[in-house]
Design an enzyme around this catalytic site. Structure first.
Site, PDB file in Angstrom:
ATOM      1  CB  SER A  86       6.541  20.959 -12.368  1.00 25.89           C
ATOM      2  OG  SER A  86       7.189  21.483 -11.240  1.00 25.89           O
ATOM      3  CE1 TYR A 142       4.481  25.838 -13.319  1.00 28.96           C
ATOM      4  CE2 TYR A 142       5.589  24.779 -11.475  1.00 28.96           C
ATOM      5  CZ  TYR A 142       5.466  24.995 -12.836  1.00 28.96           C
ATOM      6  OH  TYR A 142       6.325  24.364 -13.700  1.00 28.96           O
TER       7      TYR A 142
END
Ligand code: NAD
Length: 317
Positions: free
Chosen positions: A129, A154
């Site tokens: 990501s 995350y």
């Protein structure tokens, strides 16, 4: 392409879009998903409803943390490549529940890698990501930049996933590409993401909440471009690489809302709140490496991508 592809997280936004495309292109696809309750199961079931009717597609419900389950799937299917998309997604919820994010995104990825090693499955595409870049000031974000300063659990789990992928490549000669996706949008988009939430609010004539003053920006990338990039990676995966998949055209939050107003022909009621913890100020992908290594070139600009999303939203709500 004619390959056997195992997709984890197949019932999600990106996984189901990839499965549709691979099946259309003569691949055999085996999908895994545990219907994580992050958003509604019925949405995910709908995502894979059509592809499930295709003879080249099979599906098993189960958890990537369950090594026996993963091993059974791998032995049954013998994939050429695993596209590992299953994860707890979303930055803000990871702050509330870091342990589960760690468990699924790090321990789950390790389980997949271990089972691959044991069964001599050598090729993987890992969904990383843009969040790994944290609040890096230098833009556009390049794969050579330091990513040692994530600002959400995350992001830290995605960086940890990349590190495990490199370790397994080094120790066991696995071929792994870690693709850093930049805010993916389009039909089937996750309902927790801004474009979806804003569109819903505008349609219902409800106020929409903007965090910050509207100047933060994201490099929104249309789902078809991401799917195309993953397919290019599947056909070229060799060695170990980290590759950005973005649009390289950041759009500010303010511009995004104005664009949604234009496309929906409705006026948004803006409600401003302070910027949220864990949210980076901007993302902006340097996609030269993807261009060079994968021949990746995004083809959908934000105007036409948002128009297609809004059309899908209207048909489905
Ligand atoms: N959408 C984006 O903008 C974006 C950006 C960067 C990275 N990513 C990454 O891409 C991947 C796919 O994202 P998405 O937007 O399609 O998310 P999504 O939530 O729609 O899809 C993820 C899927 O994984 C499944 N899953 C979760 N935990 C699981 C487990 N323990 N076992 C089996 N399946 C499990 C979920 O049920 C879901 O269907 C994720 O790894 C995400 O972190 C997405």
């Amino acid at each position: 392409m004619n390959k056997r592809i195992l997709i984890t997280g197949v019932a999600g936004f990106i996984g189901s879009s990839l499965a549709d495309n691979l099946i259309r292109n003569n691949c055999i696809v085996f999908g895994i998903d545990n219907f994580d309750p992050f958003y509604e199961r019925s949405v995910k079931e709908k995502n894979i409803a059509d592809v499930s009717k295709q003879p080249g597609f099979s599906f098993q419900e189960g958890d990537i943390r369950d090594s026996h389950f993963i091993e059974r799937c791998i032995l049954e299917f013998r994939p050429d490549v695993i596209v590992h998309l299953a994860a707890k997604a979303g930055v803000r919820p990871s702050i509330k529940d870091p342990a589960t994010y760690y468990d699924v995104n790090v321990a789950g990825t390790l389980t997949i890698l271990e089972v691959m090693k044991k069964n001599s499955i050598k090729k993987m595409i890992f969904a990383s990501s843009s969040s790994v870049y944290g609040n890096n000031e230098k833009v556009p974000f390049s794969e050579k930049d330091n990513v040692d300063y994530p600002i959400s659990p995350y992001a830290a789990t995605k960086k940890a996933g990349e590190l495990l992928c490199h370790t397994f490549h080094h120790l066991y000669e696995m071929d792994i590409f870690c693709l850093r996706f930049f805010t993916v949008y389009g039909p089937r988009q996750r309902p927790d993401l801004a474009i979806y939430k804003f569109t819903r609010a505008i349609m219902k004539e409800e106020p929409l909440t903007l965090y910050g003053d509207g100047t933060s920006s994201r490099d929104y990338t249309y789902i078809d471009d991401i799917v195309h990039g993953i397919k290019l990676a599947i056909s070229r995966v060799r060695g170990f690489e980290v590759i950005n998949l973005g649009d390289s055209e950041p759009v500010s939050l303010g511009e995004l809302v104005r664009l949604l107003e234009k496309i929906t022909c409705r006026k948004a009621v803006r409600h401003y709140l302070p910027a949220q913890e864990g949210d980076v100020f901007r993302t902006y992908a340097d996609i030269r490496k993807a261009g060079k290594m994968l021949n990746y070139k995004p083809a959908t600009n934000i105007e036409s991508g948002i128009a297609r999303f809004v059309e899908w939203f209207r048909e489905n709500n």
